[in-house]
Design a protein around this motif. Structure first.
Motif, PDB file in Angstrom:
ATOM      1  N   PRO A 347     -10.177 -21.740  42.628  1.00 50.95           N
ATOM      2  CA  PRO A 347      -9.580 -21.370  43.662  1.00 50.95           C
ATOM      3  C   PRO A 347      -9.696 -20.181  44.503  1.00 50.95           C
ATOM      4  O   PRO A 347     -10.366 -19.253  44.166  1.00 50.95           O
ATOM      5  CB  PRO A 347      -8.064 -21.431  43.031  1.00 50.95           C
ATOM      6  CG  PRO A 347      -8.365 -20.752  41.755  1.00 50.95           C
ATOM      7  CD  PRO A 347      -9.795 -21.242  41.265  1.00 50.95           C
ATOM      8  N   LEU A 348      -9.073 -20.430  45.694  1.00 47.65           N
ATOM      9  CA  LEU A 348      -8.974 -19.043  46.552  1.00 47.65           C
ATOM     10  C   LEU A 348      -8.062 -17.852  45.706  1.00 47.65           C
ATOM     11  O   LEU A 348      -7.283 -18.196  44.910  1.00 47.65           O
ATOM     12  CB  LEU A 348      -8.256 -19.214  47.748  1.00 47.65           C
ATOM     13  CG  LEU A 348      -8.888 -20.036  48.801  1.00 47.65           C
ATOM     14  CD1 LEU A 348      -7.944 -20.070  50.243  1.00 47.65           C
ATOM     15  CD2 LEU A 348     -10.182 -19.217  49.291  1.00 47.65           C
ATOM     16  N   GLN A 349      -8.538 -16.590  45.863  1.00 50.38           N
ATOM     17  CA  GLN A 349      -7.972 -15.479  45.546  1.00 50.38           C
ATOM     18  C   GLN A 349      -7.033 -14.789  46.023  1.00 50.38           C
ATOM     19  O   GLN A 349      -7.167 -14.773  47.550  1.00 50.38           O
ATOM     20  CB  GLN A 349      -9.134 -14.674  44.982  1.00 50.38           C
ATOM     21  CG  GLN A 349     -10.264 -15.372  44.091  1.00 50.38           C
ATOM     22  CD  GLN A 349      -9.915 -15.879  42.574  1.00 50.38           C
ATOM     23  OE1 GLN A 349      -9.309 -15.040  42.197  1.00 50.38           O
ATOM     24  NE2 GLN A 349     -10.488 -16.792  42.369  1.00 50.38           N
ATOM     25  N   ARG A 350      -6.177 -13.832  45.767  1.00 50.30           N
ATOM     26  CA  ARG A 350      -5.181 -12.955  46.223  1.00 50.30           C
ATOM     27  C   ARG A 350      -5.677 -11.672  45.725  1.00 50.30           C
ATOM     28  O   ARG A 350      -5.784 -11.540  44.484  1.00 50.30           O
ATOM     29  CB  ARG A 350      -3.816 -13.308  45.744  1.00 50.30           C
ATOM     30  CG  ARG A 350      -3.285 -14.713  46.638  1.00 50.30           C
ATOM     31  CD  ARG A 350      -2.829 -14.299  48.061  1.00 50.30           C
ATOM     32  NE  ARG A 350      -2.320 -15.374  48.710  1.00 50.30           N
ATOM     33  CZ  ARG A 350      -1.954 -15.531  49.872  1.00 50.30           C
ATOM     34  NH1 ARG A 350      -2.006 -14.376  50.763  1.00 50.30           N
ATOM     35  NH2 ARG A 350      -1.443 -16.538  50.386  1.00 50.30           N
ATOM     36  N   PRO A 356      -4.519 -18.581  38.988  1.00 48.41           N
ATOM     37  CA  PRO A 356      -4.298 -19.513  37.835  1.00 48.41           C
ATOM     38  C   PRO A 356      -5.465 -20.421  37.379  1.00 48.41           C
ATOM     39  O   PRO A 356      -6.159 -20.653  38.447  1.00 48.41           O
ATOM     40  CB  PRO A 356      -2.972 -20.373  38.040  1.00 48.41           C
ATOM     41  CG  PRO A 356      -3.015 -20.333  39.534  1.00 48.41           C
ATOM     42  CD  PRO A 356      -3.485 -19.118  39.991  1.00 48.41           C
ATOM     43  N   ALA A 357      -5.812 -20.743  36.166  1.00 50.95           N
ATOM     44  CA  ALA A 357      -6.761 -21.441  35.977  1.00 50.95           C
ATOM     45  C   ALA A 357      -6.549 -22.854  36.155  1.00 50.95           C
ATOM     46  O   ALA A 357      -5.433 -23.418  35.567  1.00 50.95           O
ATOM     47  CB  ALA A 357      -7.436 -21.293  34.358  1.00 50.95           C
ATOM     48  N   PHE A 358      -7.325 -23.794  36.833  1.00 49.23           N
ATOM     49  CA  PHE A 358      -6.908 -25.079  37.110  1.00 49.23           C
ATOM     50  C   PHE A 358      -7.788 -26.077  36.049  1.00 49.23           C
ATOM     51  O   PHE A 358      -8.928 -25.789  35.702  1.00 49.23           O
ATOM     52  CB  PHE A 358      -7.181 -25.422  38.578  1.00 49.23           C
ATOM     53  CG  PHE A 358      -6.044 -24.837  39.340  1.00 49.23           C
ATOM     54  CD1 PHE A 358      -4.993 -25.577  39.533  1.00 49.23           C
ATOM     55  CD2 PHE A 358      -6.657 -23.580  39.934  1.00 49.23           C
ATOM     56  CE1 PHE A 358      -3.812 -24.632  40.372  1.00 49.23           C
ATOM     57  CE2 PHE A 358      -5.783 -22.926  40.900  1.00 49.23           C
ATOM     58  CZ  PHE A 358      -4.238 -23.619  41.039  1.00 49.23           C
ATOM     59  N   THR A 359      -7.260 -27.140  35.734  1.00 45.13           N
ATOM     60  CA  THR A 359      -7.707 -28.000  34.809  1.00 45.13           C
ATOM     61  C   THR A 359      -8.993 -28.785  35.024  1.00 45.13           C
ATOM     62  O   THR A 359      -9.268 -29.245  36.432  1.00 45.13           O
ATOM     63  CB  THR A 359      -6.904 -29.274  34.403  1.00 45.13           C
ATOM     64  OG1 THR A 359      -5.540 -28.630  33.807  1.00 45.13           O
ATOM     65  CG2 THR A 359      -7.471 -30.088  33.400  1.00 45.13           C
ATOM     66  N   ALA A 360     -10.147 -28.690  34.379  1.00 43.95           N
ATOM     67  CA  ALA A 360     -11.322 -29.111  34.886  1.00 43.95           C
ATOM     68  C   ALA A 360     -11.409 -30.644  34.480  1.00 43.95           C
ATOM     69  O   ALA A 360     -10.596 -31.093  33.697  1.00 43.95           O
ATOM     70  CB  ALA A 360     -12.466 -28.106  34.053  1.00 43.95           C
ATOM     71  N   ILE A 361     -12.113 -31.251  35.445  1.00 40.68           N
ATOM     72  CA  ILE A 361     -12.337 -32.780  35.380  1.00 40.68           C
ATOM     73  C   ILE A 361     -13.503 -32.915  34.338  1.00 40.68           C
ATOM     74  O   ILE A 361     -14.772 -32.424  34.636  1.00 40.68           O
ATOM     75  CB  ILE A 361     -12.311 -33.535  36.598  1.00 40.68           C
ATOM     76  CG1 ILE A 361     -11.178 -33.381  37.386  1.00 40.68           C
ATOM     77  CG2 ILE A 361     -13.108 -34.800  36.203  1.00 40.68           C
ATOM     78  CD1 ILE A 361     -11.359 -33.875  38.584  1.00 40.68           C
ATOM     79  N   THR A 362     -13.441 -33.787  33.524  1.00 39.63           N
ATOM     80  CA  THR A 362     -14.564 -33.620  32.400  1.00 39.63           C
ATOM     81  C   THR A 362     -14.860 -35.385  32.468  1.00 39.63           C
ATOM     82  O   THR A 362     -14.037 -35.982  32.155  1.00 39.63           O
ATOM     83  CB  THR A 362     -14.376 -33.223  30.798  1.00 39.63           C
ATOM     84  OG1 THR A 362     -14.102 -31.877  31.273  1.00 39.63           O
ATOM     85  CG2 THR A 362     -15.802 -33.536  30.222  1.00 39.63           C
ATOM     86  N   LYS A 363     -16.176 -35.570  32.485  1.00 40.30           N
ATOM     87  CA  LYS A 363     -16.587 -37.253  32.644  1.00 40.30           C
ATOM     88  C   LYS A 363     -17.896 -37.396  31.706  1.00 40.30           C
ATOM     89  O   LYS A 363     -18.803 -36.602  31.984  1.00 40.30           O
ATOM     90  CB  LYS A 363     -16.831 -37.541  34.068  1.00 40.30           C
ATOM     91  CG  LYS A 363     -15.616 -37.702  34.966  1.00 40.30           C
ATOM     92  CD  LYS A 363     -14.620 -38.735  34.545  1.00 40.30           C
ATOM     93  CE  LYS A 363     -13.500 -38.357  35.827  1.00 40.30           C
ATOM     94  NZ  LYS A 363     -12.530 -39.709  35.287  1.00 40.30           N
TER      95      LYS A 363
END
Length: 723
Positions: A347-350, A356-363
């Motif tokens: 994500p963009l930072q401040r 916050p860590a966002f959920t990765a997509i695993t396939k």
């Protein structure tokens, strides 16, 4: 570097355009001196700085950078060089050089002042990416006239390969207007604006926009060139190569957001999809739609049957309200045999704040391959639907091959055994009578002892409940599963000491070979019992439903003992087949089964025939059952079954012996006894003979005559009022 994994940074639609492009992230109601809006390149720089810190902290490297277009905005210059410098400045320490950057132009990266297929159209893109040694697509008007450039990024051992594809050659291309509109079109601004030069300029710009199409397309020449690149690429010594295509435009809309415009999709989309299928691509990475997604697309062959599964990874951009996926890490693992991808949004930072860590997509990128004559799998929860499907596939594509069926029956329906509505019966029966017939049939197959063992030594119940004459395998399974979820809760029905011969000749034993009961934890303190049964061969039109009913009966018995729920039933047939659905040739005939399950019916039937009347309910039931016995035998005699089926013998002989006692003084009754005896002898001879088509035809003719005679004799002896 771990050769089984690879990590790439994916950047798309940065739209830096030029130094100082604003990124309005905040609600700026007032302008304040010395407080300008953050710029896009500053925001991206901050993302890269934080990502570089993380890579260093985790001691990780990058195998490459994938840029899928639109560094610029509306063709304004400067974005390419800014993005290129940011990438090298922050990730050179992690293995990134120009040679490990894959870049393809977007619709904002082409100069709309020049026609498609000209070098001038790609001047800014080439000056940054191509001229500095990055991997770029084959470009119309550039690669067909100028020096070659690298067009693929390939792992040193060939386990993965990335190929960029240019879909922006016709973006913002001018439309060809017909005459006289073309001449009038160029004069309209001046005619409409008169002496107002500012209005004329604005009208000319607007009319020019109306006469242009933002058309996405991949040229025939480029597809041919990329085909050659792919086919000439180094392959791994073992396993398959993971192939990744990079283009700016999408293959499918990555979200429900609708884009209403001409040429919203690739104009030759199916040709591009066919190329990806034929060249065995596994992953497509793109941008353009500003949406974050990872979705499988199935690209079918020309016949519409076989399909290649391709994962389409859509990369988002960063803008006000969309800050969770500025760029992303694509990590491939399990190469070459079990490849998977983890798409991790960055994500963009401040400033000073941890994002916050966002959920990765695993396939998982691999799927079970469709082998020639490989196993077929059918699954479902509706017994009628599953039955129709298994009969069809056993008749066609699965014939003679392995057929696996998963059936999830409602766990609460344990008061009745499953039987498809279209199951072929020898005669129409009401639902209650169908259940009674099924329960009697299943009950016979589960007998621990049978008077017919000499004739059929592999009754399932005798093997399950008295294996080797002493082991009750079902009771053993109950005890095992009560203790724990044991994998030893299985029972075998084949006994090599009894069933096998040294050379395999003269062997006859049950097709039902093995069954395992599996305990599964459902949560909330509940467990279920699943059943997996193996058959060396299985007929699906008549036998499979009876096998399922038998398995369900065993499952219910185990579940009731343990207070568990009834779970899935799985049948595995090593040799699937199906014959005509007409005869119900699924077990020992009814009249023979009476010896084991209801010998009193033979006594009652004999009384009816001797006394020429059915005098009570038991005798009436026996007479009705006798009619069903004859109908069953008639069906068998009318329909040849190459597997052979049991035919009535012992029941006929016992019935004849009961009637014989009173036949000395009754010539008509003596004739009936002779007919019963002759039919039993014919049946025994046929069952022990060749049982080929010729023998069947001879036996069938005699048997059908006997059945007709027995029906007439029975009718003559029983008055309508008495029955």
């Amino acid at each position: 570097m771990d050769s089984t994994s690879a990590t790439f940074l994916h950047v798309t639609d940065a739209h830096i355009a030029y130094e100082g492009t604003a990124l309005e992230r905040d609600d700026r109601k007032n302008a304040v001196v010395g407080l300008p809006a953050q710029t896009r390149e500053a925001a991206l720089r901050q993302v890269f700085e934080r990502l570089a810190e993380r890579l260093k902290r985790e001691d990780r490297t990058l195998d490459g950078v994938i840029f899928s277009g639109d560094a610029q905005d509306r063709g304004r210059q400067g974005g390419h060089a800014l993005l290129f410098d940011l990438l090298l400045n922050h990730f050179a320490a992690f293995g990134i050089t120009a040679e490990r950057i894959v870049a393809t132009p977007g619709n904002h990266d082409v100069d709309r002042a020049y026609d498609p297929g000209t070098a001038e159209r790609y001047r800014d893109f080439c000056a940054t990416w191509r001229d500095r040694g990055c991997v770029v697509p084959w470009l119309d008007g550039v690669d067909d006239v100028g020096p070659a450039a690298p067009h693929s990024l390939v792992d040193t051992d060939g386990r993965w390969a990335i190929f960029p594809i240019n879909s922006s050659n016709w973006c913002h291309a001018a439309a060809v207007l017909p005459e006289p509109l073309a001449t009038v079109w160029s004069q309209l601004p001046q005619l409409a604006a008169g002496d107002d030069e500012e209005m004329e300029s604005e009208l000319r710009k607007q009319l020019d926009g109306l006469a242009r199409y933002d058309m996405a397309r991949v040229s025939e020449q480029q597809l041919e060139q990329v085909r050659r690149f792919v086919d000439a690429t180094l392959l791994p010594d073992n396993g398959r190569q993971l192939r990744i295509a990079v283009l700016h435009h999408h293959l499918r809309a990555p979200s429900l957001r609708e884009e209403i415009k001409a040429f919203a999709d690739l104009s030759n989309l199916e040709q591009v999809r066919g190329f990806l299928r034929d060249r065995a691509f596994d992953v497509v990475v793109h941008g353009h739609k500003h949406e974050h997604a990872a979705q499988f697309d199935h690209i079918y062959d020309h016949g519409g049957d076989g399909a290649r599964r391709v994962l389409v990874v859509s990369g988002a951009t960063f803008e006000a309200g969309r800050e969770t996926d500025a760029v992303r890490l694509l990590t491939f693992e399990g190469l070459p045999y079990t490849p998977s991808i983890r798409v991790e949004p960055i994500p963009l930072q401040r400033g000073g704040v941890d994002a916050p860590a966002f959920t990765a997509i695993t396939k998982r990128l691999w799927a079970s391959e469709n082998l020639t004559d490989g196993p077929t799998t059918i699954q479902g929860s509706d017994i009628d639907e599953v039955y129709e499907r298994v009969v069809e596939v056993a008749r066609v594509e699965a014939e003679g091959n392995t057929l696996i069926v998963h059936l999830d029956l409602p766990s609460h329906q344990t008061d009745r055994l499953p039987l498809p509505n279209n199951y072929p019966m020898a005669e129409p029966l009401e639902p209650g009578a169908r259940q009674e017939w099924l329960r009697e049939l299943v009950g016979w197959w589960q007998l621990g002892r049978s008077k017919l063992e000499q004739r059929m030594p592999f009754v399932h119940g005798t093997r399950l409940r008295r294996y080797g004459g002493k082991i009750d395998q079902i009771e053993r399974i109950k005890k095992l599963l009560k203790q724990k979820a044991s994998t030893r809760a299985l029972a075998v029905l084949v006994d090599p000491f009894r069933d096998f011969t040294a050379d395999g000749s003269g062997e006859e034993f049950a097709s039902f070979s093995l069954v395992e009961f599996k305990r599964r934890n459902l949560g909330n303190g509940r467990s279920s019992v699943e059943v997996i049964a193996f058959y060396r061969a299985q007929e699906f039109a008549r036998w499979w439903p009876i096998n399922v009913a038998e398995l369900r009966s065993l499952q219910i018995e185990v579940c009731r003992h343990l207070n568990f729920d009834a779970g899935r039933i799985t049948t595995i047939a090593a040799d699937a087949r199906t014959h005509s659905r007409s005869p119900t040739q699924v077990a020992m005939p009814i009249v023979d089964r009476w010896l084991d399950q209801a010998p009193e019916r033979l006594h009652a039937l004999a009384n009816v025939l001797v006394h020429r009347a059915a005098r009570n309910d038991k005798e009436r039931a026996a007479l009705e059952g006798w009619g069903r016995c004859l109908t069953e035998l008639e069906d068998v005699a009318k329909n040849y079954n190459p597997d052979g089926v049991p035919v009535a013998v012992e029941g006929l002989e016992v019935l004849a012996s009961y009637v014989q006692v009173s036949a000395e003084s009754d010539p008509a009754l003596a004739k009936l006894v002779r007919e019963l005896t002759r039919l039993a002898e014919d049946n025994r001879g046929f069952e022990h003979g060749a049982r080929d088509r010729s023998a069947f035809d001879t036996w069938s003719k005699r048997t059908l005559v006997s059945i007709t005679d027995l029906r007439e004799m029975t009718a003559q002896r029983i008055s309508p009022s008495s029955s």
